[in-house]
Design a protein around this motif. Structure first.
Motif, PDB file in Angstrom:
ATOM      1  N   GLN A 190       6.769  11.414   7.228  1.00 20.62           N
ATOM      2  CA  GLN A 190       5.494  11.486   7.211  1.00 20.62           C
ATOM      3  C   GLN A 190       4.513  11.360   8.493  1.00 20.62           C
ATOM      4  OE1 GLN A 190       7.238   9.442   5.042  1.00 20.62           O
ATOM      5  NE2 GLN A 190       7.315   8.212   6.990  1.00 20.62           N
TER       6      GLN A 190
ATOM      7  N   GLN B  81       0.376  11.116  -3.581  1.00 19.00           N
ATOM      8  CA  GLN B  81       1.537  10.603  -2.475  1.00 19.00           C
ATOM      9  C   GLN B  81       2.451  11.503  -2.396  1.00 19.00           C
ATOM     10  OE1 GLN B  81       3.088   6.684  -2.083  1.00 19.00           O
ATOM     11  NE2 GLN B  81       3.121   6.765   0.132  1.00 19.00           N
TER      12      GLN B  81
ATOM     13  N   GLU C   4       2.208  13.751   0.588  1.00 24.99           N
ATOM     14  CA  GLU C   4       2.930  13.116   1.813  1.00 24.99           C
ATOM     15  C   GLU C   4       4.121  13.914   2.162  1.00 24.99           C
ATOM     16  OE1 GLU C   4       4.042   8.896   2.236  1.00 24.99           O
ATOM     17  OE2 GLU C   4       2.004   8.894   3.232  1.00 24.99           O
TER      18      GLU C   4
ATOM     19  N   VAL D 230       0.550  10.582   9.018  1.00 20.08           N
ATOM     20  CA  VAL D 230      -0.279   9.336   8.906  1.00 20.08           C
ATOM     21  C   VAL D 230      -0.314   8.362  10.067  1.00 20.08           C
ATOM     22  CG1 VAL D 230       0.211   9.304   6.529  1.00 20.08           C
ATOM     23  CG2 VAL D 230       1.658   8.101   8.031  1.00 20.08           C
TER      24      VAL D 230
ATOM     25  N   THR E  46      -1.212  -4.437   4.343  1.00 17.01           N
ATOM     26  CA  THR E  46      -0.410  -5.253   3.712  1.00 17.01           C
ATOM     27  C   THR E  46      -0.340  -6.537   4.507  1.00 17.01           C
ATOM     28  OG1 THR E  46       0.921  -3.463   2.708  1.00 17.01           O
ATOM     29  CG2 THR E  46       1.848  -5.711   2.668  1.00 17.01           C
TER      30      THR E  46
ATOM     31  N   THR F 145       8.269  -1.793   5.924  1.00 20.81           N
ATOM     32  CA  THR F 145       8.403  -1.864   7.436  1.00 20.81           C
ATOM     33  C   THR F 145       7.980  -3.542   7.717  1.00 20.81           C
ATOM     34  OG1 THR F 145       6.215  -1.195   7.304  1.00 20.81           O
ATOM     35  CG2 THR F 145       7.826   0.345   8.160  1.00 20.81           C
TER      36      THR F 145
ATOM     37  N   GLY G 146       9.233   5.497   1.257  1.00 17.21           N
ATOM     38  CA  GLY G 146       8.052   4.681   0.784  1.00 17.21           C
ATOM     39  C   GLY G 146       7.613   5.165  -0.614  1.00 17.21           C
ATOM     40  N   ARG G 147       7.450   6.525  -0.678  1.00 14.32           N
ATOM     41  CA  ARG G 147       6.912   7.047  -2.069  1.00 14.32           C
ATOM     42  C   ARG G 147       8.137   7.469  -2.877  1.00 14.32           C
ATOM     43  NH1 ARG G 147       6.680   9.929   2.461  1.00 14.32           N
ATOM     44  NH2 ARG G 147       7.529  11.949   2.790  1.00 14.32           N
TER      45      ARG G 147
ATOM     46  N   LYS H 183      -3.547   5.811  11.959  1.00  7.32           N
ATOM     47  CA  LYS H 183      -3.194   4.441  12.505  1.00  7.32           C
ATOM     48  C   LYS H 183      -3.335   3.896  13.686  1.00  7.32           C
ATOM     49  CE  LYS H 183       0.410   4.359   8.902  1.00  7.32           C
ATOM     50  NZ  LYS H 183       2.159   3.961   8.714  1.00  7.32           N
TER      51      LYS H 183
ATOM     52  N   THR I  44       3.032  -2.952   8.038  1.00 11.06           N
ATOM     53  CA  THR I  44       1.640  -2.149   7.851  1.00 11.06           C
ATOM     54  C   THR I  44       0.347  -3.167   7.943  1.00 11.06           C
ATOM     55  OG1 THR I  44       3.116  -0.773   6.428  1.00 11.06           O
ATOM     56  CG2 THR I  44       0.663  -0.988   5.909  1.00 11.06           C
TER      57      THR I  44
ATOM     58  N   ILE J  19       0.933  -1.188   0.053  1.00 11.00           N
ATOM     59  CA  ILE J  19       0.088   0.009   0.126  1.00 11.00           C
ATOM     60  C   ILE J  19       0.925   1.219   0.026  1.00 11.00           C
ATOM     61  CG2 ILE J  19      -0.374   0.395   2.633  1.00 11.00           C
ATOM     62  CD1 ILE J  19      -3.185   0.659   1.904  1.00 11.00           C
ATOM     63  N   GLY J  20       0.377   2.337  -0.293  1.00  8.38           N
ATOM     64  CA  GLY J  20       1.098   3.592  -0.407  1.00  8.38           C
ATOM     65  C   GLY J  20       2.334   3.519  -1.475  1.00  8.38           C
ATOM     66  N   GLY J  21       3.354   3.849  -0.869  1.00  8.40           N
ATOM     67  CA  GLY J  21       4.620   3.680  -1.904  1.00  8.40           C
ATOM     68  C   GLY J  21       4.786   2.518  -2.151  1.00  8.40           C
ATOM     69  N   SER J  22       4.336   1.304  -1.630  1.00 10.31           N
ATOM     70  CA  SER J  22       4.555  -0.031  -2.062  1.00 10.31           C
ATOM     71  C   SER J  22       3.758  -0.652  -2.963  1.00 10.31           C
ATOM     72  CB  SER J  22       4.589  -0.909  -0.608  1.00 10.31           C
ATOM     73  OG  SER J  22       5.708  -0.483   0.043  1.00 10.31           O
TER      74      SER J  22
ATOM     75  N   SER K 173       6.429  -4.565   1.683  1.00 12.78           N
ATOM     76  CA  SER K 173       6.295  -3.506   2.808  1.00 12.78           C
ATOM     77  C   SER K 173       7.568  -3.280   3.311  1.00 12.78           C
ATOM     78  CB  SER K 173       5.467  -4.288   3.674  1.00 12.78           C
ATOM     79  OG  SER K 173       5.291  -3.307   4.759  1.00 12.78           O
TER      80      SER K 173
HETATM   81  O1  F6P Z   1       0.999   6.043   4.352  1.00 10.27           O
HETATM   82  C1  F6P Z   1       2.127   5.835   5.163  1.00 10.27           C
HETATM   83  C2  F6P Z   1       3.133   4.886   4.624  1.00 10.27           C
HETATM   84  O2  F6P Z   1       4.405   4.898   5.654  1.00 10.27           O
HETATM   85  C3  F6P Z   1       3.882   5.387   3.464  1.00 10.27           C
HETATM   86  O3  F6P Z   1       4.927   6.351   3.525  1.00 10.27           O
HETATM   87  C4  F6P Z   1       4.209   4.009   2.844  1.00 10.27           C
HETATM   88  O4  F6P Z   1       4.657   4.196   1.584  1.00 10.27           O
HETATM   89  C5  F6P Z   1       3.079   3.415   3.265  1.00 10.27           C
HETATM   90  O5  F6P Z   1       2.676   3.734   4.448  1.00 10.27           O
HETATM   91  C6  F6P Z   1       3.465   1.794   3.108  1.00 10.27           C
HETATM   92  O6  F6P Z   1       4.379   1.462   4.098  1.00 10.27           O
HETATM   93  P1  F6P Z   1       5.099   0.146   4.069  1.00 10.27           P
HETATM   94  O7  F6P Z   1       5.780   0.034   2.583  1.00 10.27           O
HETATM   95  O8  F6P Z   1       6.089   0.061   5.231  1.00 10.27           O
HETATM   96  O9  F6P Z   1       4.150  -0.921   4.261  1.00 10.27           O
END
Ligand code: F6P
Length: 546
Positions: free
Chosen positions: A503, A347, A351, A506, A212, A206, A265-266, A510, A209, A151-154, A204
């Protein structure tokens, strides 16, 4: 360095006041060479910034502003691996990911390039083995479907690029993207898939998330049920900065693709996060995509600020955001395959620069990131362009269009280009009430009708836009476009003195979602500690749901 922006800001404010009486069309009327001096060519890509409410003097003062903000020093810091993301205490080295010759880039005392090149080789070799069908599934078949879970950048980068570059995709492989925690996203994707020929990529940074990990675990269960637990090792791979967590999911070393905490991520599409894209378009095209980004890095570092496209994009944005108080910014690709590009840029820009506290921890002195939105042309013309042409809000537009179609009808492409150019012309020129009345009279319309309708048919014009015209939407062009916007965002962050690589905004949502999840799931959980709206909504949902 100390920032003293008061002089260029005062000069720009004065120029802004004078500009009230001068329209964009006046600039063209008084300078037949305006286009020649207000465009930049980068290989095949042309950036036209002539249809803006600015002249050379304003541009010079905007450049003074960027210099006074320390742009040249901050740009050097970005490329040198310095700590340009102070609130997270690290570098932002996405430029290392598209460094093709391995020239050393140091951060934290070590050259990152050997690891970047090794990981890129490993990822591209794996991509080729999936694409070429040499990597077999648990049932001994070649993979026909690849599902990216992230999700997001991933997600946004590979999903946007896979659509943008669809003519380059291997015809025997389908790419799918699942992002939303809404189970419908995964369910709809899996409905017609043969799991025995499906490879899942968990993306992901991290590996924590919620969306994910929830989707990954549901996909894991589906594969285990259909093909047995032993198939997990064959049907899953992962891209992350957290190898231990990936191993914990049951993914072996050969299917773990790593990147580093200094990749936001982005900004991660250039890393192994692009694995699904690389599988689709192949290693050679993926490298072309990286080369496109690298070419823009060179341009950003080496071109004079006056002819530096990301710098111009940024400063034009600042001119409108801070001196004209325009809150919106539209990106309209006249390219159906770039349909997700505005979402990707949302994003990237929002972001990164959606911040109200500066690097010193103080409230920012001026407005920051614009509200970015967009849809492909010509569809957007039939949706929200009415407001662009006649609304009270002025929205500067970026138009993007290719000279040639990629796998599409040439005649239709002529119509597409004509529409794109017509929109920027119409926004700039407008149509005065006198012109409207004269046209109506020439058509024999009655005077009462002219009087009643002419104001509605009038266009104020003087509405600004930039146009990016490139030869064709290739992997290289896409790399160039993304890198241009990345550096634009960076330049704006320097002027606004904010951290574009964190960021924190966000996090609160969460955290609250995690706190609410058990209260939402358990119909007996007490709601007294919540505000009355949140409690009332949960209570009503309970009545509707149980
Ligand atoms: O929306 C917050 C964020 O941390 C983004 O910057 C990032 O792209 C997305 O969540 C996904 O995070 P991750 O790649 O750690 O799952």
């Amino acid at each position: 360095m100390t920032r003293n922006l008061s002089e260029p800001i005062a000069a720009l404010a004065a120029l802004r006041a004078e500009m009230n009486d001068r329209g964009i069309a006046d600039f063209f009327a008084s300078d037949s060479r305006r286009f020649a001096s207000f465009h930049v060519e980068l290989d095949d890509l042309l950036f036209d910034f002539s249809k803006h409410r600015l002249d050379r003097t304003i541009l010079a003062r905007l450049i003074d502003l960027a210099r006074a903000a320390g742009l040249e020093e901050r740009r050097a810091a970005l490329f040198s691996g310095a700590n340009v993301n102070p609130t997270e205490g690290r570098a932002a080295l996405h430029v290392a990911l598209r460094n093709m010759d391995g020239t050393p880039i140091h951060t934290g005392g070590a050259d990152v390039m050997p690891a970047v090149l090794a990981e890129r080789r490993k990822m591209l070799a794996f991509a080729e083995s999936v694409r070429g069908g040499t990597l077999k599934s648990a049932t001994g078949e070649a993979f026909t479907d690849v599902v990216n879970i992230g999700i997001g950048g991933s997600d946004l980068g590979p999903a946007m690029a896979a659509q943008a570059l669809s003519p380059f995709l291997a015809p025997h492989l389908k790419l799918h993207f699942v992002a939303n925690v809404d189970g419908a996203d995964l369910a709809d994707r899996l409905r017609n898939l043969a799991l025995e020929r499906t490879l899942f990529i968990i993306c992901s940074k991290t590996f924590t998330t919620l969306e994910t990990m929830t989707n990954a675990s549901a996909a894991r269960t589906a594969v285990a049920q259909k093909l047995g637990e032993a198939a997990i090792a064959t049907h899953f791979c992962a891209v992350s900065t957290a190898p231990k967590e990936v191993a914990g999911f049951g993914i072996g070393e050969d299917r773990r693709f790593l990147f580093w905490d200094w990749v936001g991520g982005r900004y991660s599409i250039w890393s192994s996060i692009g694995l699904s894209l690389a599988i689709g378009i192949g290693a050679a095209n993926f490298e072309e995509f990286l080369r496109g980004g690298a070419a823009i890095d060179r341009h950003f570092r080496e071109a004079s600020l006056e002819a530096n496209v990301p710098v111009l994009m940024a400063l034009i944005g600042i001119w409108y955001r801070n001196f004209w108080n325009y809150a919106g910014h539209a990106v309209i690709p006249y390219d159906q395959r770039l349909a997700r590009f505005p979402a990707y840029l949302q994003q990237l820009e929002m972001e990164s620069n959606g911040k109200s506290v500066d690097l010193a921890g103080e409230r920012v002195a001026s407005a920051t990131g614009a509200l970015l939105f967009g849809e492909p042309g010509t569809n957007a013309q039939h949706a929200f362009f009415q407001l662009f042409h006649q609304g009270t809000e002025i929205v500067p537009v970026d138009f993007l269009v290719a000279a040639r179609p990629t796998a599409a009808d040439a005649h239709q492409h002529d119509l597409l280009v004509a529409n794109c150019l017509a929109q920027s012309e119409a926004l700039m020129r407008g149509r005065s009430q006198e012109e409207v009345e004269a046209r109506m009279r020439a058509q024999g319309v009655r005077e009462e009708e002219i009087e009643a309708l002419a104001p509605h048919k009038t266009f104020p014009g003087n509405r600004p836009s930039s146009t990016f015209l490139f030869r064709q939407l290739t992997p290289r062009t896409l790399g160039q476009l993304i890198a241009l916007y990345e550096h634009k965002v960076f330049v704006q962050s320097v002027v606004w003195n904010i951290d574009p690589f964190d960021q924190w905004g966000v996090e609160l949502g969460k955290e609250l979602a995690l706190r609410l999840a058990p209260l939402v799931a358990d119909p007996a959980a007490a709601l007294e500690k919540l505000d009355s709206s949140t409690a009332g909504l949960i209570a009503h949902r309970r009545r509707l749901n149980f």
